[in-house]
Design a protein around this motif. Structure first.
Motif, PDB file in Angstrom:
ATOM      1  N   TYR A 165      11.048 -18.532  -9.624  1.00  0.00           N
ATOM      2  CA  TYR A 165      10.964 -19.081 -10.970  1.00  0.00           C
ATOM      3  C   TYR A 165      12.344 -19.025 -11.618  1.00  0.00           C
ATOM      4  O   TYR A 165      13.172 -18.185 -11.274  1.00  0.00           O
ATOM      5  CB  TYR A 165      10.032 -18.238 -11.855  1.00  0.00           C
ATOM      6  N   GLN A 219      13.845 -18.775 -15.676  1.00  0.00           N
ATOM      7  CA  GLN A 219      13.431 -18.502 -17.048  1.00  0.00           C
ATOM      8  C   GLN A 219      14.574 -18.819 -17.975  1.00  0.00           C
ATOM      9  O   GLN A 219      15.615 -18.162 -17.932  1.00  0.00           O
ATOM     10  CB  GLN A 219      13.012 -17.041 -17.213  1.00  0.00           C
ATOM     11  N   GLY A 238       9.650 -19.723 -21.243  1.00  0.00           N
ATOM     12  CA  GLY A 238       8.725 -19.178 -20.260  1.00  0.00           C
ATOM     13  C   GLY A 238       9.266 -19.296 -18.852  1.00  0.00           C
ATOM     14  O   GLY A 238      10.460 -19.439 -18.628  1.00  0.00           O
ATOM     15  N   LEU A 239       8.372 -19.278 -17.891  1.00  0.00           N
ATOM     16  CA  LEU A 239       8.739 -19.313 -16.472  1.00  0.00           C
ATOM     17  C   LEU A 239       8.394 -20.662 -15.877  1.00  0.00           C
ATOM     18  O   LEU A 239       7.280 -21.158 -16.047  1.00  0.00           O
ATOM     19  CB  LEU A 239       7.985 -18.212 -15.711  1.00  0.00           C
ATOM     20  N   TYR A 273       7.833 -22.462  -3.821  1.00  0.00           N
ATOM     21  CA  TYR A 273       6.964 -21.392  -3.387  1.00  0.00           C
ATOM     22  C   TYR A 273       6.710 -21.513  -1.892  1.00  0.00           C
ATOM     23  O   TYR A 273       7.017 -22.548  -1.276  1.00  0.00           O
ATOM     24  CB  TYR A 273       5.653 -21.384  -4.182  1.00  0.00           C
ATOM     25  N   PHE A 323      13.730 -15.378 -11.159  1.00  0.00           N
ATOM     26  CA  PHE A 323      12.806 -14.337 -10.734  1.00  0.00           C
ATOM     27  C   PHE A 323      12.104 -14.752  -9.452  1.00  0.00           C
ATOM     28  O   PHE A 323      11.638 -15.879  -9.315  1.00  0.00           O
ATOM     29  CB  PHE A 323      11.750 -14.066 -11.810  1.00  0.00           C
ATOM     30  N   GLN A 341       0.592 -11.967  -9.284  1.00  0.00           N
ATOM     31  CA  GLN A 341       1.952 -11.960  -8.768  1.00  0.00           C
ATOM     32  C   GLN A 341       2.733 -10.749  -9.235  1.00  0.00           C
ATOM     33  O   GLN A 341       2.597 -10.302 -10.364  1.00  0.00           O
ATOM     34  CB  GLN A 341       2.676 -13.242  -9.204  1.00  0.00           C
ATOM     35  N   TYR A 342       3.555 -10.248  -8.338  1.00  0.00           N
ATOM     36  CA  TYR A 342       4.428  -9.113  -8.609  1.00  0.00           C
ATOM     37  C   TYR A 342       5.860  -9.624  -8.598  1.00  0.00           C
ATOM     38  O   TYR A 342       6.284 -10.263  -7.638  1.00  0.00           O
ATOM     39  CB  TYR A 342       4.217  -8.026  -7.556  1.00  0.00           C
ATOM     40  N   PHE A 343       6.586  -9.293  -9.662  1.00  0.00           N
ATOM     41  CA  PHE A 343       7.911  -9.868  -9.872  1.00  0.00           C
ATOM     42  C   PHE A 343       9.029  -8.904  -9.523  1.00  0.00           C
ATOM     43  O   PHE A 343       8.892  -7.688  -9.665  1.00  0.00           O
ATOM     44  CB  PHE A 343       8.073 -10.288 -11.336  1.00  0.00           C
ATOM     45  N   GLY A 344      10.151  -9.483  -9.096  1.00  0.00           N
ATOM     46  CA  GLY A 344      11.379  -8.724  -8.942  1.00  0.00           C
ATOM     47  C   GLY A 344      12.081  -8.581 -10.280  1.00  0.00           C
ATOM     48  O   GLY A 344      11.629  -9.123 -11.292  1.00  0.00           O
ATOM     49  N   PRO A 345      13.203  -7.860 -10.311  1.00  0.00           N
ATOM     50  CA  PRO A 345      13.908  -7.583 -11.573  1.00  0.00           C
ATOM     51  C   PRO A 345      14.742  -8.751 -12.079  1.00  0.00           C
ATOM     52  O   PRO A 345      15.220  -8.713 -13.203  1.00  0.00           O
ATOM     53  CB  PRO A 345      14.796  -6.397 -11.216  1.00  0.00           C
ATOM     54  N   ARG A 385      20.554 -12.824 -12.949  1.00  0.00           N
ATOM     55  CA  ARG A 385      21.099 -13.604 -14.070  1.00  0.00           C
ATOM     56  C   ARG A 385      22.282 -14.411 -13.552  1.00  0.00           C
ATOM     57  O   ARG A 385      23.234 -13.835 -13.017  1.00  0.00           O
ATOM     58  CB  ARG A 385      21.535 -12.667 -15.197  1.00  0.00           C
TER      59      ARG A 385
END
Lengths: 113, 113
Positions: free
Chosen positions: B35, B37, B42-43, B48, B90, B102-106, B109
């Motif tokens: 994604y 942002q 938003g995202l 995918y 992300f 869904q589990y996101f990474g940090p 940037r």
């Protein structure tokens, strides 16, 4: 495609106040997810809702899956400074034969100590 | 488990340069996502993958490429960086069964100047 509308866009509250935000859609969702994004971090799942009318709590957070399946609400009780962040709602949408998550634009929460 | 990890955390690129954003997950998830942002937006889903060797376009794929040679890794490639690609990126992953929580990474940037 399916879209999620979140309101309010932003909130400025005093520590200790309760918070309410919502998410609406023009189409039906079978699952509602609420994520929180801390500044500089990725979104983290707070609550998942799977059934119309379902009310689920996670500590001071309570979320509800609307009866019409077109909306969901998130409440935070007795807010504290670490509640600061952006809260996103999300739901699965089928596009092109695959299921993906659709995200709202987020509600930005600021808590004044 | 480390969950979803992303590197680098921050990068500045000149217009026309290329780079690869790395994403790795150790949860044995089949589904992985990229994604972007942008502020207040938003995202938005870029690409995918539903499993190793399978990728598909999301909402905003132009200017990006992905590959999925293993279950764990899902790198995102920018071939000719443009200022419009300045954003926070992300990566996320999810189980192949169930509601696709869904589990996101940090996040990474990226600034393109």
């Amino acid at each position: 495609g399916q879209q999620l509308n979140q309101s309010p866009q932003s909130m400025f509250i005093q520590e200790g106040e309760d918070v309410s935000m919502n998410c609406t859609s023009s189409s039906i969702f079978n699952t509602w997810l609420w994520y929180k994004q801390d500044p500089g971090e990725g979104p983290v799942l707070l609550i998942a809702l799977y059934k119309a009318g379902e009310l689920t709590s996670n500590g001071r957070l309570t979320a509800q899956f609307g009866i019409t399946r077109k909306d969901s609400f998130l409440n935070i009780s007795a807010s504290i400074p670490s509640d600061v962040g952006i809260y996103f709602c999300a739901g699965p949408a089928t596009q092109g034969g695959s299921e993906k998550l659709v995200f709202g634009k987020g509600t930005k929460l600021t808590v004044n100590p | 488990n480390a969950g979803v990890t992303q590197t680098p955390k921050f990068r500045i690129l000149k217009i026309g340069q290329s780079m690869t954003l790395q994403c790795t997950q150790d949860m044995n998830h089949n589904y992985m996502y990229w994604y972007r942002q942008d502020p207040g937006m938003g995202l938005k889903l870029i690409y995918y993958s539903v499993g190793a060797g399978i990728t598909d376009k999301g909402e905003v794929p132009n200017g990006y490429n992905v590959s999925r040679s293993t279950t764990e890794d899902f790198p995102l490639r920018l071939e000719l960086a443009a200022p419009s690609q300045t954003s926070v990126y992300f990566c996320a992953s999810s189980y192949s069964n169930g509601p696709r929580t869904q589990y996101f990474g940090p996040g990474t940037r990226l600034l393109v100047l």
